[in-house]
Design a protein around this motif. Structure first.
Motif, PDB file in Angstrom:
ATOM      1  N   GLY A   1     -15.022  13.136  -0.044  1.00 27.63           N
ATOM      2  CA  GLY A   1     -13.870  13.819  -0.621  1.00 27.63           C
ATOM      3  C   GLY A   1     -13.241  13.039  -1.752  1.00 27.63           C
ATOM      4  O   GLY A   1     -13.911  12.254  -2.435  1.00 27.63           O
ATOM      5  N   ASN A   2     -11.920  13.224  -1.919  1.00 30.77           N
ATOM      6  CA  ASN A   2     -11.246  12.610  -3.064  1.00 30.77           C
ATOM      7  C   ASN A   2     -10.745  11.197  -2.798  1.00 30.77           C
ATOM      8  O   ASN A   2     -10.166  10.570  -3.672  1.00 30.77           O
ATOM      9  CB  ASN A   2     -10.072  13.494  -3.525  1.00 30.77           C
ATOM     10  CG  ASN A   2      -9.001  13.675  -2.447  1.00 30.77           C
ATOM     11  OD1 ASN A   2      -9.008  12.996  -1.417  1.00 30.77           O
ATOM     12  ND2 ASN A   2      -8.086  14.604  -2.678  1.00 30.77           N
ATOM     13  N   CYS A   3     -10.947  10.700  -1.575  1.00 34.42           N
ATOM     14  CA  CYS A   3     -10.566   9.332  -1.185  1.00 34.42           C
ATOM     15  C   CYS A   3      -9.055   9.111  -1.140  1.00 34.42           C
ATOM     16  O   CYS A   3      -8.616   7.964  -1.050  1.00 34.42           O
ATOM     17  CB  CYS A   3     -11.213   8.285  -2.091  1.00 34.42           C
ATOM     18  SG  CYS A   3     -12.978   8.073  -1.814  1.00 34.42           S
ATOM     19  N   HIS A   4      -8.261  10.177  -1.206  1.00 26.77           N
ATOM     20  CA  HIS A   4      -6.820   9.997  -0.972  1.00 26.77           C
ATOM     21  C   HIS A   4      -6.571   9.633   0.487  1.00 26.77           C
ATOM     22  O   HIS A   4      -5.685   8.844   0.791  1.00 26.77           O
ATOM     23  CB  HIS A   4      -6.067  11.283  -1.303  1.00 26.77           C
ATOM     24  CG  HIS A   4      -5.865  11.511  -2.761  1.00 26.77           C
ATOM     25  ND1 HIS A   4      -4.835  12.275  -3.248  1.00 26.77           N
ATOM     26  CD2 HIS A   4      -6.549  11.093  -3.843  1.00 26.77           C
ATOM     27  CE1 HIS A   4      -4.892  12.318  -4.573  1.00 26.77           C
ATOM     28  NE2 HIS A   4      -5.946  11.608  -4.947  1.00 26.77           N
ATOM     29  N   PHE A   5      -7.318  10.261   1.383  1.00 26.91           N
ATOM     30  CA  PHE A   5      -7.177  10.069   2.822  1.00 26.91           C
ATOM     31  C   PHE A   5      -5.753  10.360   3.287  1.00 26.91           C
ATOM     32  O   PHE A   5      -5.175   9.621   4.083  1.00 26.91           O
ATOM     33  CB  PHE A   5      -7.624   8.659   3.235  1.00 26.91           C
ATOM     34  CG  PHE A   5      -9.103   8.452   3.081  1.00 26.91           C
ATOM     35  CD1 PHE A   5     -10.002   9.092   3.920  1.00 26.91           C
ATOM     36  CD2 PHE A   5      -9.605   7.636   2.074  1.00 26.91           C
ATOM     37  CE1 PHE A   5     -11.372   8.926   3.763  1.00 26.91           C
ATOM     38  CE2 PHE A   5     -10.974   7.463   1.912  1.00 26.91           C
ATOM     39  CZ  PHE A   5     -11.854   8.106   2.758  1.00 26.91           C
ATOM     40  N   ASN A   6      -5.201  11.479   2.809  1.00 32.69           N
ATOM     41  CA  ASN A   6      -3.861  11.872   3.249  1.00 32.69           C
ATOM     42  C   ASN A   6      -3.854  12.204   4.736  1.00 32.69           C
ATOM     43  O   ASN A   6      -2.979  11.725   5.479  1.00 32.69           O
ATOM     44  CB  ASN A   6      -3.375  13.075   2.442  1.00 32.69           C
ATOM     45  CG  ASN A   6      -3.400  12.833   0.950  1.00 32.69           C
ATOM     46  OD1 ASN A   6      -4.138  13.494   0.232  1.00 32.69           O
ATOM     47  ND2 ASN A   6      -2.626  11.881   0.457  1.00 32.69           N
ATOM     48  N   THR A   7      -4.813  13.011   5.186  1.00 31.02           N
ATOM     49  CA  THR A   7      -4.880  13.368   6.607  1.00 31.02           C
ATOM     50  C   THR A   7      -5.179  12.155   7.465  1.00 31.02           C
ATOM     51  O   THR A   7      -4.462  11.854   8.424  1.00 31.02           O
ATOM     52  CB  THR A   7      -5.955  14.448   6.826  1.00 31.02           C
ATOM     53  OG1 THR A   7      -5.572  15.641   6.139  1.00 31.02           O
ATOM     54  CG2 THR A   7      -6.127  14.759   8.309  1.00 31.02           C
ATOM     55  N   PHE A   8      -6.236  11.421   7.124  1.00 32.58           N
ATOM     56  CA  PHE A   8      -6.639  10.292   7.950  1.00 32.58           C
ATOM     57  C   PHE A   8      -5.637   9.142   7.842  1.00 32.58           C
ATOM     58  O   PHE A   8      -5.459   8.378   8.789  1.00 32.58           O
ATOM     59  CB  PHE A   8      -8.041   9.820   7.559  1.00 32.58           C
ATOM     60  CG  PHE A   8      -9.139  10.762   7.995  1.00 32.58           C
ATOM     61  CD1 PHE A   8      -8.856  11.919   8.695  1.00 32.58           C
ATOM     62  CD2 PHE A   8     -10.455  10.490   7.692  1.00 32.58           C
ATOM     63  CE1 PHE A   8      -9.849  12.795   9.094  1.00 32.58           C
ATOM     64  CE2 PHE A   8     -11.474  11.353   8.096  1.00 32.58           C
ATOM     65  CZ  PHE A   8     -11.167  12.505   8.794  1.00 32.58           C
ATOM     66  N   GLY A   9      -4.974   9.008   6.703  1.00 30.02           N
ATOM     67  CA  GLY A   9      -3.937   7.992   6.567  1.00 30.02           C
ATOM     68  C   GLY A   9      -2.774   8.268   7.489  1.00 30.02           C
ATOM     69  O   GLY A   9      -2.201   7.344   8.097  1.00 30.02           O
ATOM     70  N   ASN A  10      -2.397   9.531   7.618  1.00 28.66           N
ATOM     71  CA  ASN A  10      -1.352   9.885   8.580  1.00 28.66           C
ATOM     72  C   ASN A  10      -1.810   9.572  10.003  1.00 28.66           C
ATOM     73  O   ASN A  10      -1.052   9.005  10.803  1.00 28.66           O
ATOM     74  CB  ASN A  10      -1.002  11.368   8.464  1.00 28.66           C
ATOM     75  CG  ASN A  10      -0.182  11.687   7.227  1.00 28.66           C
ATOM     76  OD1 ASN A  10       0.443  10.802   6.639  1.00 28.66           O
ATOM     77  ND2 ASN A  10      -0.176  12.945   6.826  1.00 28.66           N
ATOM     78  N   LEU A  11      -3.047   9.956  10.337  1.00 26.86           N
ATOM     79  CA  LEU A  11      -3.559   9.707  11.683  1.00 26.86           C
ATOM     80  C   LEU A  11      -3.687   8.224  11.986  1.00 26.86           C
ATOM     81  O   LEU A  11      -3.616   7.817  13.162  1.00 26.86           O
ATOM     82  CB  LEU A  11      -4.917  10.393  11.858  1.00 26.86           C
ATOM     83  CG  LEU A  11      -4.902  11.928  11.820  1.00 26.86           C
ATOM     84  CD1 LEU A  11      -6.323  12.470  11.915  1.00 26.86           C
ATOM     85  CD2 LEU A  11      -4.027  12.496  12.936  1.00 26.86           C
ATOM     86  N   GLU A  12      -3.857   7.413  10.972  1.00 24.73           N
ATOM     87  CA  GLU A  12      -3.923   5.956  11.167  1.00 24.73           C
ATOM     88  C   GLU A  12      -2.639   5.435  11.802  1.00 24.73           C
ATOM     89  O   GLU A  12      -2.651   4.463  12.569  1.00 24.73           O
ATOM     90  CB  GLU A  12      -4.149   5.281   9.811  1.00 24.73           C
ATOM     91  CG  GLU A  12      -4.321   3.782   9.864  1.00 24.73           C
ATOM     92  CD  GLU A  12      -5.758   3.343  10.111  1.00 24.73           C
ATOM     93  OE1 GLU A  12      -6.000   2.122  10.077  1.00 24.73           O
ATOM     94  OE2 GLU A  12      -6.636   4.205  10.336  1.00 24.73           O
ATOM     95  N   LEU A  13      -1.516   6.099  11.500  1.00 24.08           N
ATOM     96  CA  LEU A  13      -0.205   5.636  11.954  1.00 24.08           C
ATOM     97  C   LEU A  13       0.451   6.580  12.953  1.00 24.08           C
ATOM     98  O   LEU A  13       1.378   6.181  13.656  1.00 24.08           O
ATOM     99  CB  LEU A  13       0.724   5.457  10.744  1.00 24.08           C
ATOM    100  CG  LEU A  13       0.215   4.492   9.666  1.00 24.08           C
ATOM    101  CD1 LEU A  13       1.137   4.519   8.459  1.00 24.08           C
ATOM    102  CD2 LEU A  13       0.108   3.073  10.217  1.00 24.08           C
ATOM    103  N   ASN A  14      -0.011   7.818  13.002  1.00 32.90           N
ATOM    104  CA  ASN A  14       0.565   8.824  13.896  1.00 32.90           C
ATOM    105  C   ASN A  14      -0.563   9.763  14.328  1.00 32.90           C
ATOM    106  O   ASN A  14      -1.035  10.573  13.527  1.00 32.90           O
ATOM    107  CB  ASN A  14       1.659   9.615  13.164  1.00 32.90           C
ATOM    108  CG  ASN A  14       2.203  10.762  13.992  1.00 32.90           C
ATOM    109  OD1 ASN A  14       1.964  10.856  15.196  1.00 32.90           O
ATOM    110  ND2 ASN A  14       2.930  11.665  13.357  1.00 32.90           N
TER     111      ASN A  14
END
Length: 326
Positions: free
Chosen positions: A234-247
């Motif tokens: 994908g675009n490497c923003h990792f908005n979804t997975f970045g959120n899941l990393e913390l919540n």
């Protein structure tokens, strides 16, 4: 004339997104890209885009901390922006949509404006600043465009409807046959996640995102509570997975494009970053595992009728689930 990008000194990404970008060696590249494409306002083309849509995907978090993905529907023009920092929405949630009980002034909210037939999509998050009997208003926090990857093209027809008309609702904590059938045949779903800690600054809030794949790309485990989904390049923003990393909380929305049924799921999710299981789905770079806590199926809810899908050309290098002993 170039449209200004991110103007703040701090990163447009929060600690969870930055941690994943660092892990994958993309931090410096994504910092430059994020500051170029993520904005604190709606560019003119985004303002025009939202105004032409007959539906929008929405992400919110209920008072118990559970994210939900929703869909709002209206005649094109039901969304408008009187200025580039404001989005006005003149629509009521569909009957049975969790958004009905969540929507109130002051909540964080995420938007995915997606036009399936053109494969165009834009993301936005912000804060609800006002509500009334006809809709609500949002102050823009972040806005950016997304690429067309993995979107199945579908043309729509919008019929007359009243969003308050009662529909049959099935509540569940385990997936029964109708839910399993809808998920197993799905080629599209949407996921809402959130990280709302004050430490995230302007990067905090709710995100809602599209996921697409070949029919059957969402695997249902035998416990009827666990879904496993391949994650592609994908675009490497990792908005979804970045959120899941913390919540770890997440909400999923599945649309039955044939029947008009809508599945609203909420639960927890984790990312599988390595292991043999990833290789059992061609094209997968990692896996998303979702654990259902609660869900609703609202029958014949969506007043949109759809054409047969034209599958994304990006799916040609992806496969299907293969048996595995891991």
């Amino acid at each position: 004339m170039a449209i200004p990008g991110w103007t703040r000194s701090e990163s447009p990404f929060h600690a969870g997104e930055l941690a994943i970008q660092t892990r994958l060696g993309a931090l410096e590249r994504m910092d430059k890209q994020g500051r170029r494409v993520i904005r604190e306002f709606l560019p003119e083309q985004h303002r025009q885009f939202y105004a032409q849509l007959p539906y929008v995907i929405v992400g919110t978090v209920d008072q118990a901390g559970h994210p939900w993905a929703s869909i709002l529907v209206g005649e094109p023009g039901f969304m408008s922006s009187p200025d580039d920092r404001t989005l006005q929405v003149k629509a009521k949630p569909l009957f049975g949509d969790p958004l009905t009980t969540i929507l109130t002034e002051g909540i964080d909210i995420g938007f995915l404006g997606i036009e399936l037939h053109t494969r165009r999509r834009n993301r936005m998050n912000g804060v609800v600043t006002a509500t009334d009997a006809n809709g609500f208003e949002v102050r823009v926090g972040q806005s950016f465009g997304n690429c067309p990857q993995y979107i199945q093209a579908r043309m729509y027809e919008l019929g007359e409807f009243d969003p308050t008309t009662p529909k049959p609702i099935n509540e569940f904590t385990l997936l029964s046959e109708p839910e399993r059938e809808a998920i197993a045949s799905s080629d599209t779903f949407f996921i809402a996640t959130a990280y709302q800690d004050e430490s995230a600054g302007e990067a905090s809030g709710v995100d809602v995102s599209h996921r697409g794949g070949n029919p059957g790309f969402v695997r249902i485990d035998e416990d009827n509570q666990t879904l496993t989904i391949p994650d592609f390049s994908g675009n490497c923003h990792f908005n979804t997975f970045g959120n899941l990393e913390l919540n770890p909380h997440a909400g999923l929305l599945f649309i039955d494009f044939d029947r008009g049924d809508i599945l609203y799921l909420t639960g927890t999710a984790e990312v599988i970053w390595e292991g043999a299981e990833i290789n059992t789905y061609a094209g997968a770079e990692r896996l998303l595992r979702f654990h259902l806590e609660r869900g609703y199926r609202v029958q014949s809810s969506l007043p949109l009728h759809w054409s047969e899908p034209q599958f994304s050309p990006f799916l040609k290098d992806t496969g299907s689930w293969q048996s595995t002993s891991v």
